[in-house]
Design a protein around this motif. Sequence first.
Motif, PDB file in Angstrom:
ATOM      1  N   ARG A  20       0.845  -1.192   0.000  1.00 26.07           N
ATOM      2  CA  ARG A  20       0.000   0.000   0.000  1.00 26.07           C
ATOM      3  C   ARG A  20       0.884   1.247   0.000  1.00 26.07           C
ATOM      4  NH1 ARG A  20      -1.220  -3.920   3.392  1.00 26.07           N
ATOM      5  NH2 ARG A  20      -3.264  -4.950   3.332  1.00 26.07           N
ATOM      6  N   ILE A  21       0.652   2.139  -0.940  1.00 29.72           N
ATOM      7  CA  ILE A  21       1.507   3.309  -1.135  1.00 29.72           C
ATOM      8  C   ILE A  21       0.695   4.571  -0.851  1.00 29.72           C
ATOM      9  CG2 ILE A  21       2.955   4.568  -2.775  1.00 29.72           C
ATOM     10  CD1 ILE A  21       3.240   1.853  -4.292  1.00 29.72           C
ATOM     11  N   ALA A  22       1.056   5.289   0.189  1.00 31.55           N
ATOM     12  CA  ALA A  22       0.383   6.532   0.539  1.00 31.55           C
ATOM     13  C   ALA A  22       0.829   7.641  -0.405  1.00 31.55           C
ATOM     14  CB  ALA A  22       0.680   6.914   1.981  1.00 31.55           C
ATOM     15  N   ALA A  23      -0.109   8.462  -0.840  1.00 33.11           N
ATOM     16  CA  ALA A  23       0.190   9.551  -1.779  1.00 33.11           C
ATOM     17  C   ALA A  23       1.003  10.632  -1.078  1.00 33.11           C
ATOM     18  CB  ALA A  23      -1.100  10.131  -2.346  1.00 33.11           C
ATOM     19  N   GLY A  24       2.191  10.868  -1.573  1.00 33.21           N
ATOM     20  CA  GLY A  24       3.115  11.742  -0.871  1.00 33.21           C
ATOM     21  C   GLY A  24       3.263  13.119  -1.479  1.00 33.21           C
ATOM     22  N   LYS A  65       3.897   1.330  12.432  1.00 34.20           N
ATOM     23  CA  LYS A  65       2.702   0.506  12.282  1.00 34.20           C
ATOM     24  C   LYS A  65       2.586   0.070  10.822  1.00 34.20           C
ATOM     25  CE  LYS A  65       0.287   3.004  15.951  1.00 34.20           C
ATOM     26  NZ  LYS A  65      -0.817   3.944  16.284  1.00 34.20           N
ATOM     27  N   ASN A  66       2.261  -1.188  10.613  1.00 31.49           N
ATOM     28  CA  ASN A  66       2.234  -1.755   9.263  1.00 31.49           C
ATOM     29  C   ASN A  66       0.887  -1.468   8.603  1.00 31.49           C
ATOM     30  OD1 ASN A  66       3.263  -3.172   7.052  1.00 31.49           O
ATOM     31  ND2 ASN A  66       2.375  -5.098   7.769  1.00 31.49           N
ATOM     32  N   ILE A  67       0.603  -0.180   8.384  1.00 28.26           N
ATOM     33  CA  ILE A  67      -0.664   0.243   7.792  1.00 28.26           C
ATOM     34  C   ILE A  67      -0.495   0.464   6.301  1.00 28.26           C
ATOM     35  CG2 ILE A  67      -2.488   1.998   7.808  1.00 28.26           C
ATOM     36  CD1 ILE A  67      -1.860   2.422  10.776  1.00 28.26           C
ATOM     37  N   PHE A  68       0.429   1.336   5.933  1.00 24.75           N
ATOM     38  CA  PHE A  68       0.857   1.420   4.542  1.00 24.75           C
ATOM     39  C   PHE A  68       2.349   1.140   4.507  1.00 24.75           C
ATOM     40  CE2 PHE A  68       0.080   5.819   6.089  1.00 24.75           C
ATOM     41  CZ  PHE A  68       1.384   6.276   6.169  1.00 24.75           C
ATOM     42  N   GLN A  69       2.804   0.621   3.375  1.00 26.39           N
ATOM     43  CA  GLN A  69       4.171   0.111   3.283  1.00 26.39           C
ATOM     44  C   GLN A  69       5.138   1.063   2.569  1.00 26.39           C
ATOM     45  OE1 GLN A  69       1.341  -2.121   2.584  1.00 26.39           O
ATOM     46  NE2 GLN A  69       1.624  -2.369   4.792  1.00 26.39           N
ATOM     47  N   ALA A  70       4.612   2.121   1.984  1.00 30.46           N
ATOM     48  CA  ALA A  70       5.483   3.065   1.278  1.00 30.46           C
ATOM     49  C   ALA A  70       4.824   4.434   1.222  1.00 30.46           C
ATOM     50  CB  ALA A  70       5.790   2.569  -0.136  1.00 30.46           C
TER      51      ALA A  70
END
Length: 503
Positions: free
Chosen positions: A209-213, A239-244
């Motif tokens: 899961r890649i959060a928009a940065g 926390k293993n919520i999003f990975q990148a």
Amino acid sequence: MPEARVVIDLDVPGATISRHLYGHFAEHLGRCIYGGFYVGEDSDIPNAGGIRLDVVEALRALQIPNLRWPGGCFADEYHWKDGIGPKADRPSMVNTHWGNVEENNHFGTHEFMALCELLGAAPYVNGNVGSGTVREMSEWVEYLTREGDSPMVRQRKANGRDEPWKVPFWGIGNEAWGCGGNLRAEAYADLARRYATFLKDHGDNKLYRIAAGAADDDLAWTEALLKAVSCLGCGRDPKNIFQAISFHYYTVAGSWEHKGSATDFGLDDYYRTIQKAQGIERVIKAHSALMDAYDPERKIGLVLDEWGTWWDVEPGTNPGFLYQQNAMRDALVASLHFDVFHRHSERLVMANIAQTVNVLQAMLLTDENGALVRTPTYHVFEMNKGHHDAAVLPVHVVEGRTHDLDGTAMELVSASASVKDGRALVSLSNLDPESSLDVVLDLRGADPVEPIGRLLTASTPQTHNTAAAPDAVAPAPLMVEPESRGLRVTLPPHSFATVSLEL
């Protein structure tokens, strides 16, 4: 003739250069999808289910590792259920971001997955956070990746696909600070946690899961995302919520209103372009340093899922379609980006050039008459294939050349190297637009044999490929000569080269 010395430690392999640093991006923008990848089943151009086969063949030669779709800004107005089922029954939509054109949704989820299968590429699906819902995106994951007899699985099977696909990469929106919602960093960080929570792993399909940065070096945005999963100096794993976390960086030499021409430019424009491209290293270092503070074990990846040159559109083309030519200058922007990516491969795990076909810094240019042109940038990707999943090697340019631009000394030699399966690959760029350069490869730690050199250059930095002259910029053999400290090559002005060595 000026000389440079590049020291390479062949026996000190480092981090792995992920093949996903050579990823691509395909948005519903201009002629990237319709007229680029997809011509329809009734087209006279050879196709498989409407997917243009010469485009597939050209990209397979690059060993394209992943493809990001459907956007970009388009992702946050795309509702995936409109793009499944019989094509005649799919509702049309208005692409408000890019040209305000109407689309028939004939290229949707099944067509994208078929394209990825033809390419041998991992799908990177960018979900709709801006105008969508958590449920909508969660159901998309279920539709694509779950087996069994759930509601989404039954719908997928009714649309002709019994088995689930493998879809590892998922983007949680796009540019949420801008076209993806004009959100504040903290507001988006909360949304990213929420969306990621409901993007489930189904079976053995594990989501990345890649959060928009951020845009460029907006470190406050990156820090807000880091605070959402970790704490500064607390000594705990994130926390293993999003990975990148992603970010975007475009090489724009002029202003956003007047970016300049892709092919009609002078020396000052050339140098400013290279200087802006070199800025990617500063930006990656800044994000990496911040991430190291919150995530010292580097559990969270950094993803540059939009990068490349951005020029004014070609005269006479739709300004909303972002169609630009691609010259030798663009190839050098790509080559020096890859050198930087290789150096930061411990943190940078993926990058996606914008975009693959007919948009911005494209690999391929096509037209409705069936022409297909490989751009100079395409050739850099092809020549660098040997770096995919290789171990980066230490490289030091200890005697290079510089150019003074506004009181700043610009480096004119760029280099990187890697090793895999008993072979080393060295990449070299002479960024000087006017002078040739002798380069001594000072090789240490091994005695390589059978060097193979390849060269990409042109008569001018403005030279580009067209349907009438498709090989104006194309790779050619490069002479590699023995030297007391290793090897010697001569690089013409504005050139890119690779040297492959058996160890």
